[in-house]
Design an enzyme around this catalytic site. Structure first.
Site, PDB file in Angstrom:
ATOM      1  N   ASP A 218      43.406  51.430  52.218  1.00 31.06           N
ATOM      2  CA  ASP A 218      44.860  51.433  52.100  1.00 31.06           C
ATOM      3  C   ASP A 218      45.250  52.745  51.413  1.00 31.06           C
ATOM      4  O   ASP A 218      44.991  52.945  50.224  1.00 31.06           O
ATOM      5  CB  ASP A 218      45.312  50.231  51.261  1.00 31.06           C
ATOM      6  CG  ASP A 218      46.833  50.105  51.204  1.00 31.06           C
ATOM      7  OD1 ASP A 218      47.531  51.088  51.507  1.00 31.06           O
ATOM      8  OD2 ASP A 218      47.312  49.015  50.838  1.00 31.06           O
ATOM      9  N   HIS A 219      45.898  53.646  52.194  1.00 35.30           N
ATOM     10  CA  HIS A 219      46.178  54.987  51.685  1.00 35.30           C
ATOM     11  C   HIS A 219      47.263  54.981  50.608  1.00 35.30           C
ATOM     12  O   HIS A 219      47.478  56.000  49.932  1.00 35.30           O
ATOM     13  CB  HIS A 219      46.592  55.904  52.833  1.00 35.30           C
ATOM     14  CG  HIS A 219      46.037  57.294  52.711  1.00 35.30           C
ATOM     15  ND1 HIS A 219      45.604  57.814  51.512  1.00 35.30           N
ATOM     16  CD2 HIS A 219      45.851  58.274  53.626  1.00 35.30           C
ATOM     17  CE1 HIS A 219      45.168  59.048  51.695  1.00 35.30           C
ATOM     18  NE2 HIS A 219      45.307  59.352  52.981  1.00 35.30           N
ATOM     19  N   ARG A 220      47.949  53.859  50.415  1.00 31.62           N
ATOM     20  CA  ARG A 220      48.903  53.773  49.312  1.00 31.62           C
ATOM     21  C   ARG A 220      48.189  53.763  47.965  1.00 31.62           C
ATOM     22  O   ARG A 220      48.755  54.156  46.943  1.00 31.62           O
ATOM     23  CB  ARG A 220      49.752  52.496  49.440  1.00 31.62           C
ATOM     24  CG  ARG A 220      50.644  52.431  50.663  1.00 31.62           C
ATOM     25  CD  ARG A 220      51.324  51.081  50.761  1.00 31.62           C
ATOM     26  NE  ARG A 220      50.382  49.978  50.876  1.00 31.62           N
ATOM     27  CZ  ARG A 220      50.741  48.694  50.980  1.00 31.62           C
ATOM     28  NH1 ARG A 220      52.033  48.367  50.963  1.00 31.62           N
ATOM     29  NH2 ARG A 220      49.836  47.753  51.091  1.00 31.62           N
TER      30      ARG A 220
END
Length: 509
Positions: free
Chosen positions: A481-483
């Protein structure tokens, strides 16, 4: 008094469930905590125990029906009402009648043998050994209807061939009556149940004779019965392995765990060779419900909520395969399934400790960094994909982790995974290598920020010290999850996992 049992909420606020199979029928007697029905929720199959004791009056919902929580599904009445014998009562009557039949058969055999013995005693015979005097110890009686046979069963007469010479030697006469002792004795001796020591000695003697018996003239499957412990038989049933065709390697000719697993791995190669015929219907309609409905909702939410980023790396896993081989030969791991997935799981736990952000959760307002590992294992079941997890995996030894992974896999295959087993996961492994795949781009399990895919391990050309050699190579794929997880953190995590597969000795750190 009649009580209605309503469909309860089995966890996580589920609102409905499908009735899969009733374990009781109208007229059956039930006890408190006896399983009544098997239901399928959006998470898994669940068995519902009875909160009442009594007699089933009626079943209110047919199998295959989806009902809301709180809907009455069965009525249980007072146990004092007359009931047609069924279930346990019928089984008890059957066992009782069977025991009487066997007793009558034994008495008949004794009477016929006694008549024949008296006829032979009336004829002149050669001198024999002196008959023991009155009050002396009687000759050892042949096993009666209460004797224990070589396989440990009770309630039947044992007719093993090896018993005849022993009986003849003990009695000194030509015939011995079942349950009456040796010929020439004064009256019938009392029947007794053999001690556990005698039973154990008899079983050891039979096993030794079976081991020494030549098998060149008759196939082993026909010459000897199948010897396997109950856990091994259950494993064979779970893996759809016919024990009759498995070559046993145990010391006493028994089928071992490795025998079953080896046969299952060999058979799995041929399971997908046959191509089924086209269905009779032009279009088949499959209702979206249960586990499939939950999978669809979770994957859609994850794919369109969390921005995925994926990384891949090829790994020389030769030392991992050698390590797995040594563990299988270790007495400490005897009877425990050991595979590259075990080393992969341990590698992920090690890499998480070095890169804790991959073990986090996104909540819009804050990021929760979890300093424990509930390791999820994506499992393909007949009802669809589920992800149970091993709780507190970071605290387990290699042996404990192996046992936990094995139990998790068997429970998932049996459809017995509970909602609690799939709750609170922190990071997931998907082992697509068992399907022959090199790698993939897995979708995150909701509530997690990392998932790792282990590809198949197979020989490939690999450069070692400037020379091309054949090595056992696999591909690791991972999604994040690039967040939460930046590219550098994701890269270091994947590199750490790969370094352990290349050199398992790092786990000693």
């Amino acid at each position: 008094m009649t009580s209605e049992f309503t469909l309860p909420d089995v966890g996580e606020g589920l609102t409905e469930a499908e009735i899969v199979e009733w374990k009781v029928a109208p007229g059956d007697s039930v006890e408190i905590n006896q399983v009544l029905v098997e239901i399928e929720t959006a998470k898994s199959l669940v068995e519902l125990p009875s909160p009442y004791a009594g007699v089933v009056e009626s079943i209110l919902v047919e199998p295959g029906t989806t009902v809301d929580v709180g809907t009455p599904i069965i009525r249980v009445g007072d146990s004092s009402a007359p009931v047609t014998p069924s279930g346990r009562a019928a089984e008890s009557e059957s066992l009782e009648s069977g025991g009487l039949a066997r007793t009558a058969q034994v008495v008949s055999q004794n009477e016929e043998a006694l008549s024949a013995q008296r006829a032979r005693q009336a004829e002149p015979a050669a001198p024999t050994a002196p008959v023991p005097a009155q009050g002396s110890a009687p000759a050892a009686p042949v096993r009666s209807a209460d004797a224990v046979s070589a396989d440990g069963d009770t309630g039947s007469v044992a007719h093993a061939p090896e018993a005849a010479p022993e009986a003849a030697a003990d009695s000194g006469s030509g015939a011995v009556l079942v349950g009456y002792g040796a010929a020439g004795g004064h009256g019938a001796t009392r029947r007794r149940r053999p001690s556990q020591t005698e039973v154990d000695a008899r079983q050891l003697r039979v096993a030794e004779q079976a081991r020494r018996r030549p098998t060149t003239s008759v196939p082993a499957a026909q010459a000897l019965p199948i010897i396997a412990k109950p856990p091994i038989r259950k494993l064979a049933k779970d893996l759809e392995v016919d024990l009759a065709v498995v070559q046993p390697t145990g010391l006493a000719g028994e089928v071992t765990r490795d025998d079953v697993i080896r046969h299952a791995q060999q058979a799995s190669v041929f399971r997908n060779i046959e191509t089924p015929e086209w269905g009779e219907e032009r279009v088949e309609r499959i209702p979206v419900k249960g586990v499939r409905k939950a999978i669809a909702a979770a994957m859609t939410s994850s794919a369109f909520t969390a921005p995925h980023v994926s990384l891949f790396v090829d790994v020389d896993a030769t030392r991992t395969m050698e390590f797995v081989k040594r563990l299988k030969a270790s007495p400490q791991f005897a009877g425990v399934k050991v595979s590259p997935l075990l080393i992969m799981a341990k590698a992920i736990i090690w890499a998480v400790r070095r890169n804790p952000m991959v073990n986090s959760a996104w909540t819009d307002r804050e990021i929760l960094v979890r300093h424990f590992v509930n390791l999820g294992i994506a499992a393909a079941t007949p009802r669809g994909l589920i992800v149970p997890n091993v709780k507190e995996a970071q605290s387990m030894s290699l042996l404990e982790l192996a046992q936990a992974l094995e139990q998790l896999t068997l429970t998932a295959r049996d459809g017995k995974t509970t909602p609690a087993d799939m709750r609170d996961g922190t990071i997931t492994i998907t082992n697509i290598g068992v399907f022959g795949m090199d790698t993939g781009t897995p979708i995150l399990n909701p509530g997690e920020v990392a998932i790792v895919a282990l590809g198949t391990i197979k020989p490939k050309a690999w450069v070692v010290d400037g020379e091309v050699r054949s090595r056992m190579v696999t591909t690791i794929g991972a999604s994040f999850d690039h967040r939460v997880v930046d590219g550098d953190v994701a890269s270091r995590f994947v590199a750490d996992v790969a370094s352990v597969l290349e050199e398992p000795a790092l786990l000693l750190d």
